[in-house]
Design a protein around this motif. Sequence first.
Motif, PDB file in Angstrom:
ATOM      1  N   THR A 237       0.827  -1.210   0.000  1.00 57.60           N
ATOM      2  CA  THR A 237       0.000   0.000   0.000  1.00 57.60           C
ATOM      3  C   THR A 237       0.858   1.255   0.000  1.00 57.60           C
ATOM      4  O   THR A 237       1.980   1.261   0.526  1.00 57.60           O
ATOM      5  CB  THR A 237      -0.938   0.019   1.214  1.00 57.60           C
ATOM      6  OG1 THR A 237      -1.778   1.182   1.139  1.00 57.60           O
ATOM      7  CG2 THR A 237      -0.157   0.083   2.529  1.00 57.60           C
ATOM      8  N   GLY A 291      -5.215   0.461  10.481  1.00 58.88           N
ATOM      9  CA  GLY A 291      -5.916   0.854   9.262  1.00 58.88           C
ATOM     10  C   GLY A 291      -5.099   1.854   8.479  1.00 58.88           C
ATOM     11  O   GLY A 291      -3.952   2.158   8.808  1.00 58.88           O
ATOM     12  N   HIS A 292      -5.704   2.404   7.419  1.00 64.31           N
ATOM     13  CA  HIS A 292      -5.028   3.420   6.617  1.00 64.31           C
ATOM     14  C   HIS A 292      -6.066   4.436   6.121  1.00 64.31           C
ATOM     15  O   HIS A 292      -7.286   4.226   6.262  1.00 64.31           O
ATOM     16  CB  HIS A 292      -4.255   2.789   5.457  1.00 64.31           C
ATOM     17  CG  HIS A 292      -5.090   2.022   4.480  1.00 64.31           C
ATOM     18  ND1 HIS A 292      -5.873   2.632   3.530  1.00 64.31           N
ATOM     19  CD2 HIS A 292      -5.264   0.680   4.309  1.00 64.31           C
ATOM     20  CE1 HIS A 292      -6.488   1.712   2.797  1.00 64.31           C
ATOM     21  NE2 HIS A 292      -6.137   0.512   3.261  1.00 64.31           N
ATOM     22  N   ASN A 294      -6.593   5.403   3.007  1.00 62.72           N
ATOM     23  CA  ASN A 294      -7.022   5.149   1.620  1.00 62.72           C
ATOM     24  C   ASN A 294      -6.440   6.152   0.631  1.00 62.72           C
ATOM     25  O   ASN A 294      -6.985   6.362  -0.456  1.00 62.72           O
ATOM     26  CB  ASN A 294      -8.554   5.144   1.511  1.00 62.72           C
ATOM     27  CG  ASN A 294      -9.036   4.324   0.331  1.00 62.72           C
ATOM     28  OD1 ASN A 294      -8.541   3.232   0.082  1.00 62.72           O
ATOM     29  ND2 ASN A 294      -9.992   4.856  -0.424  1.00 62.72           N
ATOM     30  N   GLY A 300      -4.954  -0.050  -1.522  1.00 63.08           N
ATOM     31  CA  GLY A 300      -5.326  -1.380  -1.039  1.00 63.08           C
ATOM     32  C   GLY A 300      -4.156  -2.089  -0.392  1.00 63.08           C
ATOM     33  O   GLY A 300      -3.021  -2.013  -0.870  1.00 63.08           O
ATOM     34  N   TRP A 324      -7.690  -8.346   3.605  1.00 60.58           N
ATOM     35  CA  TRP A 324      -7.478  -7.093   2.869  1.00 60.58           C
ATOM     36  C   TRP A 324      -8.010  -5.920   3.674  1.00 60.58           C
ATOM     37  O   TRP A 324      -9.016  -6.027   4.379  1.00 60.58           O
ATOM     38  CB  TRP A 324      -8.199  -7.133   1.526  1.00 60.58           C
ATOM     39  CG  TRP A 324      -7.529  -7.956   0.474  1.00 60.58           C
ATOM     40  CD1 TRP A 324      -7.814  -9.232   0.124  1.00 60.58           C
ATOM     41  CD2 TRP A 324      -6.451  -7.531  -0.375  1.00 60.58           C
ATOM     42  NE1 TRP A 324      -6.987  -9.666  -0.887  1.00 60.58           N
ATOM     43  CE2 TRP A 324      -6.142  -8.631  -1.219  1.00 60.58           C
ATOM     44  CE3 TRP A 324      -5.727  -6.347  -0.514  1.00 60.58           C
ATOM     45  CZ2 TRP A 324      -5.135  -8.569  -2.182  1.00 60.58           C
ATOM     46  CZ3 TRP A 324      -4.729  -6.290  -1.465  1.00 60.58           C
ATOM     47  CH2 TRP A 324      -4.430  -7.383  -2.284  1.00 60.58           C
ATOM     48  N   LEU A 325      -7.297  -4.809   3.582  1.00 58.47           N
ATOM     49  CA  LEU A 325      -7.796  -3.505   4.029  1.00 58.47           C
ATOM     50  C   LEU A 325      -7.926  -2.676   2.754  1.00 58.47           C
ATOM     51  O   LEU A 325      -7.012  -1.935   2.362  1.00 58.47           O
ATOM     52  CB  LEU A 325      -6.840  -2.850   5.033  1.00 58.47           C
ATOM     53  CG  LEU A 325      -6.815  -3.413   6.460  1.00 58.47           C
ATOM     54  CD1 LEU A 325      -6.036  -4.728   6.516  1.00 58.47           C
ATOM     55  CD2 LEU A 325      -6.217  -2.405   7.432  1.00 58.47           C
ATOM     56  N   ASP A 326      -9.034  -2.845   2.084  1.00 58.60           N
ATOM     57  CA  ASP A 326      -9.206  -2.304   0.738  1.00 58.60           C
ATOM     58  C   ASP A 326     -10.701  -2.145   0.480  1.00 58.60           C
ATOM     59  O   ASP A 326     -11.481  -3.073   0.713  1.00 58.60           O
ATOM     60  CB  ASP A 326      -8.584  -3.267  -0.280  1.00 58.60           C
ATOM     61  CG  ASP A 326      -8.514  -2.674  -1.686  1.00 58.60           C
ATOM     62  OD1 ASP A 326      -9.160  -1.638  -1.926  1.00 58.60           O
ATOM     63  OD2 ASP A 326      -7.833  -3.271  -2.531  1.00 58.60           O
ATOM     64  N   LYS A 327     -11.081  -0.994  -0.006  1.00 58.76           N
ATOM     65  CA  LYS A 327     -12.498  -0.745  -0.280  1.00 58.76           C
ATOM     66  C   LYS A 327     -13.023  -1.595  -1.430  1.00 58.76           C
ATOM     67  O   LYS A 327     -14.235  -1.774  -1.558  1.00 58.76           O
ATOM     68  CB  LYS A 327     -12.720   0.742  -0.581  1.00 58.76           C
ATOM     69  CG  LYS A 327     -12.589   1.621   0.653  1.00 58.76           C
ATOM     70  CD  LYS A 327     -13.068   3.036   0.402  1.00 58.76           C
ATOM     71  CE  LYS A 327     -13.085   3.837   1.703  1.00 58.76           C
ATOM     72  NZ  LYS A 327     -13.572   5.207   1.495  1.00 58.76           N
ATOM     73  N   ILE A 334     -11.302  -0.629   5.624  1.00 56.86           N
ATOM     74  CA  ILE A 334      -9.908  -0.179   5.526  1.00 56.86           C
ATOM     75  C   ILE A 334      -9.260  -0.096   6.911  1.00 56.86           C
ATOM     76  O   ILE A 334      -8.213   0.510   7.074  1.00 56.86           O
ATOM     77  CB  ILE A 334      -9.798   1.167   4.778  1.00 56.86           C
ATOM     78  CG1 ILE A 334     -10.619   2.257   5.469  1.00 56.86           C
ATOM     79  CG2 ILE A 334     -10.198   1.003   3.324  1.00 56.86           C
ATOM     80  CD1 ILE A 334     -10.398   3.644   4.881  1.00 56.86           C
ATOM     81  N   TYR A 335      -9.907  -0.672   7.905  1.00 57.52           N
ATOM     82  CA  TYR A 335      -9.256  -0.868   9.205  1.00 57.52           C
ATOM     83  C   TYR A 335      -9.740  -2.192   9.779  1.00 57.52           C
ATOM     84  O   TYR A 335     -10.811  -2.693   9.439  1.00 57.52           O
ATOM     85  CB  TYR A 335      -9.539   0.297  10.165  1.00 57.52           C
ATOM     86  CG  TYR A 335     -10.945   0.332  10.716  1.00 57.52           C
ATOM     87  CD1 TYR A 335     -11.302  -0.385  11.847  1.00 57.52           C
ATOM     88  CD2 TYR A 335     -11.928   1.103  10.096  1.00 57.52           C
ATOM     89  CE1 TYR A 335     -12.592  -0.352  12.354  1.00 57.52           C
ATOM     90  CE2 TYR A 335     -13.219   1.141  10.581  1.00 57.52           C
ATOM     91  CZ  TYR A 335     -13.546   0.407  11.717  1.00 57.52           C
ATOM     92  OH  TYR A 335     -14.825   0.431  12.205  1.00 57.52           O
TER      93      TYR A 335
END
Length: 1316
Positions: A237, A291-292, A294, A300, A324-327, A334-335
């Motif tokens: 990411t 989390g991040h 985005n 991702g 995955w932490l991905d929309k 994402i967390y």
Amino acid sequence: MAMVKVEKKEKEKDKKKKKKKKEEEEEVTELKEVVRAYSFACNRWLARDEEDGEILVELKAEDYEDLEENTYEVHVFTGTMWGAGTDAGVYINIYGDMGDTGERKIRKSNHLNKFERGQEDIFSVSAMDLGLLKKLRIRHDGKQANAAWYLDRVEIIDTKDETRYFFPCQRWLAVDEDDGQLARELVPVDEAFMNREEEDEDGESIMAPAQLGLEQKAMTTTYTMRIKTGEKKHAGTDANVYAILYGTIDDTGIITLKACKNHRNKFELGMIDEFTIEAVDLGSLKRIRIGHDNAGASPGWFLDWVEIGAPSLGQCLHFPCGRWLDKGEDDGAIYRDLYPNDLQTELYTPYVPYEIKVFTSDVFAAGTDADVFITLYGQNGVCTSQKSLCVNKRERRMYFKRGATDMFIVELEDIGDVIEKLRIGHDNRGVNGGWHLDRVDVRRLLRKGKGSETTMFLCERWLARSEDDGETIRELVPSNIIIEKLSHDGTLKVIETEVDDALETHTYSVTVTTGDVYGAGTDANVFITIYGDMGDTGERKLSKSENNRNKFERGAVDTFSIEAVDLGNVFKIHIRHDNSMLSPDWYLDQVEVVDTDTDEVFLFQCERWLSRKKEDKRIERVFYVKGFEGERESAFCPIKKVTNLDSNMNKNNKKRSSKEEEEEEPSLIPYHVSVITGSERDAGTCSRAYIIIRGATHMQTQRLWLDLQGKKDFRPGSLDYFSCYGTDVGEIKKVELGHDGATPESCWLVEELSVAVPTKGTMYVFPCKCWLAKDRGDGLTARVFNVPDADIVSISRKVIYEVTMVTGDVQHAGTDTQIYMTVFGIYGTSEEMLLPKLEDRFERGQNDTFNLEIEDIAPLRKMRVRIDGSGSRPDWFLDRIILRNLETDEEAMFTYEEWLSHAYGPKRTLVCEMPAVIDEEEMVELTIYTISVKTSDAARAGTDANVWMIIFGENGDTGQLALKESSNTNKFERKQTDTFRFQDVLSLGELSKIRVWHDNTGLATSWHLEYVDVHDDILGKKFRFQCDRWLSKSKDDGQIMREVACTNNDVMDFDEKTKYEILTTTADTDDAETKENAWIILEGKKGRSKEFVMENSTKKKRFLRGATDRFEFSSKILGDIPSICLGHSPKDGKKSKTEAFWRVLEVVVTERELGNKYIFHCNTLIPLSSKRDDFQTFACSKFIESFTSKARSLVPVRYEVIVVTGREKGAGTDADVFLTIFGTNGESGRRRLRQRCRNLFERGRTDRFVLELLDLGDLLRLSVEHDGRGLAPGWLLERVEVTNTANGVTTVFPCGKWLDKNRADGRTKRVLYPKF
């Protein structure tokens, strides 16, 4: 009466209804009282351009009088070092007993330009009264060009009661400084610690600000966070990642993970990124949120796991994720909230903080930019790990300048209250490597009370290659100790004392002798570490030889001097080279260390290569001092106490108190575990597997981890083996199998689990065929298997022996060849065992002790040791071997004192046999065997082939005897007798059979053998073995190997009657003995004996408590005795008026003519009865067949062997297959399974073979293998069936496994056990 009861019931019902109604009314009333409105008055602006510009205020309820608004005056002191100021936005959160202020951005200062170098900024924070302040969290947002900030301290004044709190920091809040954190949590310290008295340049006392980083570090927990990005495509990411740590008491708030310690580009595919987080009083970590934001081109992220270590708490927690932490993936989050996996939690001894203050001298060129490291030593050689004081190159350029004082706060292992020495050095790298060190101060907090202890170590010497003695490492001893302690009156009490009993510094002369063999010298850099019982020298480079300019040349002797604090008795060295330069390979002959202060000499005999190309390809080795008797690093002896399997009997003999039994540690026994992983594509796992073995009475082993050797994971279709040592749980009832994986990626399909207990002679095979996975099947990662569902297989019972191998103290005595051992006892022969080398075993003058599992064949008679002559050092000088039975404590010694070698010694052999010496008595004598071989008078009876023979007797066998040197020039000719003499052979006693074969080479290979005579000089006896059969592939049954029984045994005359000895053991309990008679009936396979009365007279009392009584009876021959009947009868034969019992513990029946022994474990109360049909029956628990009985049963038997090959693709083999069958009467020898003009062992085929062998008795196991030759050698063997055509008994040996170097476990040999 009935009517009254009804009225009472009705009244009670009315009362209950009224009570219930009243309670409901009360509940309604209570609800009305709870519901109330709270009003919070504000009446002020929340705007940047109005009033005080605050947009965050705290309000209290109008009718809540306990809370008062308070104003806190915050003084922020920025440090004075270069670049200390910041332009970033600073945020603060103050915590107290009654809550916290919430995070506030600091805006209005008394200075227009805030947080400048050396500046004090004053702010006001309005909030509800916090009570006593506990901590402060301060951070900046990292924005603006000059974001880095060095915060000296924060002082907060509670304006309500004018209390001042001091929060020292003295740390950077910067991505590229210190540990890279932008936030700090600070705790208050006493005012007395804030300033301490120091002398200025004129010698006058002044109050200087104290450096209290140690106090802050002690009250702060430092967490090391390691984050693993997954290895899926596009797993990395570019987004900004954050984390929040939640404890039982508090949380860290949002922490932006910017400063990675090991990678510049963070969170890339497959990488592990490391970060440091500090927090105060979180309590035990319960979860984390990661989390991040985005942001970035590829936001991702596939997160594999997070690991958080806290050295000060002594724990490392593992938080699995695998999502995955991905929309656009998974569930779009994402967390993630992650929780620790208890199975992966590691616990260790907590670390403690030390303040290391380094004073560089004020002399020309005193400073250095090399990597400076330090090691602290406590008493008895306890030390910390080596720690570099600077984290990166930038810090190395900043610190250790001329005349500078540099302070470092480090967390290291706790070495106790006394620091006896420290070692400080550098790697001599950088532009200015040389360094002149003035002194080092080590400060740590007192264990009791508030205060600290500073230990001063004077140096005042160069650490430089070009100055002083050229050393870059120094060992320092303490000179002074300063104790600062807070008194009851709030003042700081300082006590300084001189250290009078410090350790002395010694000079050690190290003499290194390079071997005189081809290519022995080295050009590489050599390093040595010397270990004593009081510490070690640390690794030192052997730079300057005192007697040679060119060091470490072939046959050369080089001497070096090492200065170190007194090591005490030197016992070990670690020596290595860096494999640099053109000729790095090095043959080290010996190292001698001399303590020049005490003239003590320590000799280390090496005789090993340090080379990437030779021997075991190692360039570092550990050697122990000559005559060392302690425990070596390579010696693996995990069993301290082994269960005595006859403990039921011994408990009665050993009177121990219940308290002693409770305190006794549980016994450890070996468990052998094998696991077959399913063959599906995703069946494997990289998780760590474990088993827990449960027995009766809630006993169970600890979690036994199944750690893979040389592999990273359980692969699909693999078969893996493990040896574990766990508590003896008695009879196994259940087995739990599981793994520590908690992510969807860690699924595991287990096909089969087997647990073998060699000390019990039992193996449990559990058919599993189930998933251990979170997202497969029922979602369980652990399963419990019940023993009733398992196939229970009887295997050879084994006993744990402690083996001590003594290698001789002669030149080149050590070896790295393969060593095999076979042990012979009265009750059989062990399998040939390969002794594990394990690094530095079997070296010159060395005693190696380890444990071996050996068949229960004691008392021992002799031992055979064989080496295969492989390796770069194929020769070995064996001095002696000692075996100690850990169950009985019986010790047997086997002495050889000679070479096993084709190049050294008078014997020039790779095999030796040694008699057992027990209690100074030699169990077997040397003899001379004269072997006479008569070839028949049949046409073309002679052979040109090479012939071998093995002789079997009551003391084992002779091993292979090559029949080479005959009395005739041309051996084995028709109608010829050839005589061979074998001297200095251990006598086998009475002989039972021979195995004779030839290699089918030469022009005339077929051979018709008439007989063999073997004469034993010690016994003065000749044994005849009548054969009268062909050994030929083209004649008779096509066999070139024959087993022939001794015909002497046939003439032994046994009467129809024989004598039986009965030994009865009465239990050692109060209710055990009897004054009456007992009787016994023997139930034999050939008949039933009459009733034998065991009389109990007044003159000769029998059946007393704990006594063993002997009786002897004559009877017809009964054959094997599977059971007995025991009765208890009155002496006078009349009916007993009182109830009486006899508790018999054990009965042993011995047939005197053959010597067969039958053991019956009873431990039962037998009631007194005059009735003859009132008795108890007991089955035979153990049968010990005598040698005479076995010899008599050796008659030729034809065995039909059926081999079934599996039906899977590629199951057939083109290799040659060999079979060895093991029975109670011995083994068949290795037999090749062959048939003429037939393609054997094809897929799905059943192949039949007939082998003529001497009767093997009950079949115990078989070994099947192939030679790996042919185009397709891999073989899936379904099963083997062996039928004794003499009695029609068929024994089935299931397999269902591959014999293939490229499948399962890669083995081409399997040992199979029968399934009944």
